[in-house]
Design an enzyme around this catalytic site. Structure first.
Site, short mmCIF file in Angstrom:
data_model
loop_
_atom_site.label_atom_id
_atom_site.label_comp_id
_atom_site.label_asym_id
_atom_site.label_seq_id
_atom_site.Cartn_x
_atom_site.Cartn_y
_atom_site.Cartn_z
N SER A 22 -75.24 15.30 32.09
CA SER A 22 -75.12 16.70 31.66
C SER A 22 -75.54 16.90 30.21
O SER A 22 -75.20 16.11 29.33
CB SER A 22 -73.69 17.17 31.85
OG SER A 22 -73.55 18.47 31.30
N LYS A 73 -66.74 23.40 42.37
CA LYS A 73 -66.80 24.84 42.07
C LYS A 73 -65.97 25.68 43.04
O LYS A 73 -65.45 26.72 42.66
CB LYS A 73 -68.25 25.33 42.09
CG LYS A 73 -69.06 24.85 40.91
CD LYS A 73 -70.48 25.42 40.98
CE LYS A 73 -71.30 24.93 39.81
NZ LYS A 73 -72.67 25.44 39.83
N ASN A 94 -67.53 28.40 37.87
CA ASN A 94 -68.09 27.30 37.08
C ASN A 94 -67.50 27.25 35.67
O ASN A 94 -67.78 26.31 34.92
CB ASN A 94 -69.63 27.38 37.02
CG ASN A 94 -70.13 28.42 36.04
OD1 ASN A 94 -69.44 29.40 35.75
ND2 ASN A 94 -71.33 28.24 35.54
N ASP A 109 -73.23 31.21 36.39
CA ASP A 109 -74.55 30.74 36.88
C ASP A 109 -75.48 31.93 37.13
O ASP A 109 -76.65 31.91 36.73
CB ASP A 109 -74.40 29.95 38.18
CG ASP A 109 -73.93 28.52 37.94
OD1 ASP A 109 -74.14 27.99 36.83
OD2 ASP A 109 -73.34 27.93 38.87
N ASN A 157 -81.62 30.58 54.55
CA ASN A 157 -80.92 29.29 54.57
C ASN A 157 -81.10 28.66 55.94
O ASN A 157 -81.35 29.35 56.92
CB ASN A 157 -79.43 29.47 54.27
CG ASN A 157 -78.80 28.20 53.69
OD1 ASN A 157 -79.04 27.86 52.55
ND2 ASN A 157 -78.04 27.47 54.50
N MET A 210 -85.36 18.49 44.16
CA MET A 210 -84.62 17.89 43.03
C MET A 210 -84.84 16.37 43.04
O MET A 210 -84.97 15.77 44.10
CB MET A 210 -83.13 18.22 43.21
CG MET A 210 -82.25 17.82 42.05
SD MET A 210 -80.59 18.52 42.24
CE MET A 210 -79.84 17.37 43.37
N TYR A 236 -84.00 21.84 37.41
CA TYR A 236 -84.58 21.51 36.11
C TYR A 236 -84.87 20.01 35.98
O TYR A 236 -85.40 19.57 34.96
CB TYR A 236 -83.66 21.97 34.97
CG TYR A 236 -82.22 21.54 35.10
CD1 TYR A 236 -81.80 20.31 34.65
CD2 TYR A 236 -81.30 22.37 35.72
CE1 TYR A 236 -80.49 19.90 34.81
CE2 TYR A 236 -79.98 21.98 35.88
CZ TYR A 236 -79.58 20.75 35.42
OH TYR A 236 -78.29 20.36 35.59
P1 NDP Z 1 -75.03 23.27 46.97
O1 NDP Z 1 -74.88 21.92 47.59
O2 NDP Z 1 -73.87 24.15 46.84
O3 NDP Z 1 -76.18 24.10 47.78
C1 NDP Z 1 -77.38 23.47 48.18
C2 NDP Z 1 -78.21 24.45 49.02
O4 NDP Z 1 -79.42 23.81 49.41
C3 NDP Z 1 -77.54 24.90 50.29
O5 NDP Z 1 -77.97 26.19 50.63
C4 NDP Z 1 -78.08 23.87 51.30
O6 NDP Z 1 -78.00 24.32 52.63
C5 NDP Z 1 -79.51 23.80 50.83
N1 NDP Z 1 -80.17 22.56 51.23
C6 NDP Z 1 -79.96 21.32 50.72
N2 NDP Z 1 -80.78 20.43 51.33
C7 NDP Z 1 -81.53 21.13 52.22
C8 NDP Z 1 -82.56 20.78 53.14
N3 NDP Z 1 -82.99 19.52 53.27
N4 NDP Z 1 -83.10 21.75 53.91
C9 NDP Z 1 -82.68 23.04 53.81
N5 NDP Z 1 -81.69 23.43 52.94
C10 NDP Z 1 -81.14 22.50 52.16
O7 NDP Z 1 -75.69 22.98 45.53
P2 NDP Z 1 -75.76 23.96 44.26
O8 NDP Z 1 -75.90 25.35 44.73
O9 NDP Z 1 -74.66 23.65 43.32
O10 NDP Z 1 -77.11 23.44 43.56
C11 NDP Z 1 -78.39 23.68 44.17
C12 NDP Z 1 -79.49 23.29 43.17
O11 NDP Z 1 -79.41 24.13 42.03
C13 NDP Z 1 -79.39 21.87 42.64
O12 NDP Z 1 -80.70 21.33 42.60
C14 NDP Z 1 -78.85 22.02 41.23
O13 NDP Z 1 -79.31 21.02 40.35
C15 NDP Z 1 -79.43 23.38 40.84
N6 NDP Z 1 -78.60 24.07 39.85
C16 NDP Z 1 -79.21 24.52 38.70
C17 NDP Z 1 -78.47 25.19 37.74
C18 NDP Z 1 -79.14 25.64 36.48
O14 NDP Z 1 -78.43 26.05 35.54
N7 NDP Z 1 -80.46 25.64 36.40
C19 NDP Z 1 -77.03 25.48 37.92
C20 NDP Z 1 -76.50 25.01 39.19
C21 NDP Z 1 -77.29 24.34 40.11
P3 NDP Z 1 -76.70 23.84 53.53
O15 NDP Z 1 -75.50 23.99 52.65
O16 NDP Z 1 -76.67 24.77 54.68
O17 NDP Z 1 -76.94 22.41 53.87
#
Ligand code: NDP
Length: 288
Positions: A22, A73, A94, A109, A157, A210, A236
């Site tokens: 972080s 969260k 958050n 966020d 989604n 990512m 990022y």
């Molecule tokens: P979550 O785990 O809460 O959500 C992930 C999302 O991605 C869900 O909608 C999930 O769907 C979907 N997903 C994951 N893998 C797949 C796949 N293979 N195919 C289709 N859908 C997929 O994570 P967060 O929301 O906390 O974080 C998401 C991203 O955002 C991360 O990369 C994180 O680093 C980034 N982030 C960036 C921030 C910033 O300040 N720039 C702040 C917070 C997060 P399902 O749940 O249905 O599997």
């Protein structure tokens, strides 16, 4: 300005796992130093921790507040005394502020993401938004976008863990704001294309692309990208995702998640201290 930990120094922290990567400790501690605030900020990995006991301890230690990252969260909600209206609609927190022993949950966020659109020169009233994802970050962005005045929102989604939440978000938005929200299955490629073609903003809030899976993209066929589309990826790491690269190859403007990260921190800083974070100094030191 010197920065010295004293007997009066108050603690704040990040909870979640993993947390060692972080940037938040650098961002906040440098801001405290620049403003001469007697605060310090650390990271605690909650992988093997009992979150309820941890929150009780933080309350007893009179921390000024704390942040939450994955996977805490949503889990944190049951241990808080109060939620901001936006955090209640989002269903995730958050940022927590300790107000005289009462723990108040916020979510910055979405605020950070919406503020980052200003840097890209995007007018949020200019058209519809397609949002990929319905997890924690996507929920915050969806609600904040609707509250701020985005006119229409297509939430995309897969029919997985977050499908139910995608539909909940659309219901909450349609019942409480002027934004019109709908939900599309990511597997329905022609409908996803239609959503993107109808939009002036595409936001990837899934974790697809990512690190270490940097060769993945949430949009398998970018031929639907058009010149009026701003493509944003909240990822990022890496800073240059495949989605961003393909958007630029199709003539779109594109932005990664670095500034969302900066501005969500700026909003949390203000909640805790009531002061403005020295954002420009932090940006040039850690975000360029
Ligand atoms: P979550 O785990 O809460 O959500 C992930 C999302 O991605 C869900 O909608 C999930 O769907 C979907 N997903 C994951 N893998 C797949 C796949 N293979 N195919 C289709 N859908 C997929 O994570 P967060 O929301 O906390 O974080 C998401 C991203 O955002 C991360 O990369 C994180 O680093 C980034 N982030 C960036 C921030 C910033 O300040 N720039 C702040 C917070 C997060 P399902 O749940 O249905 O599997």
């Amino acid at each position: 300005m010197t920065y010295q930990i004293t007997g009066h120094t108050r603690l704040g922290c990040l909870l979640g796992t993993p947390v060692s990567h972080s940037i938040s400790p650098m961002m906040y501690n440098e801001s405290f130093r620049l403003l001469g605030l007697d605060f310090v900020y650390l990271c605690f990995d909650t992988k093997n921790a009992d979150l309820s006991a941890m929150v009780r301890t933080l309350r007893d230690m009179n921390v000024f507040g704390f942040n939450l990252t994955m996977p805490d969260k949503e889990r944190i909600l049951e241990y808080l005394d109060e939620l901001s209206p936006a955090a209640r609609m989002i269903g995730a927190v958050n940022t927590v502020k300790n107000e005289d022993g009462r723990l108040i949950g916020h979510n910055t966020d979405g605020i950070g993401y919406m503020r980052s659109l200003g840097d890209a020169g995007y007018d949020i009233h200019s058209g519809a938004m397609t949002l990929l994802g319905a997890g924690g970050a996507a929920s915050s962005i969806a609600i904040q976008a609707a509250l701020d005045g985005v006119p229409a929102l297509h939430i995309v989604n897969r029919r997985g863990r977050s499908w139910e939440n995608a539909n909940r978000l659309a219901d909450v938005i349609n019942s409480n704001t002027d934004c019109r929200a709908d939900v599309t299955d990511m597997a329905d490629l022609s409908e996803v294309r239609r959503c993107i073609q109808d939009s002036t903003l595409l936001t990837n809030a899934t974790s697809i692309g990512m690190a270490p899976n940097a060769d993945a993209t949430p949009v398998s066929d970018p031929s639907c990208f058009h010149r009026d589309l701003l493509v944003t990826d909240i990822i990022y790491n890496p800073s240059y995702t495949r989605l961003i690269r393909e958007a630029q190859e199709h003539g779109c403007r594109a932005q990664n998640g670095m500034y969302m990260l900066l501005y969500q921190g700026e909003a949390a800083f203000h909640i805790w201290t009531g002061q403005d974070m020295p954002t420009e100094q932090i940006r040039s030191k850690f975000f360029s």
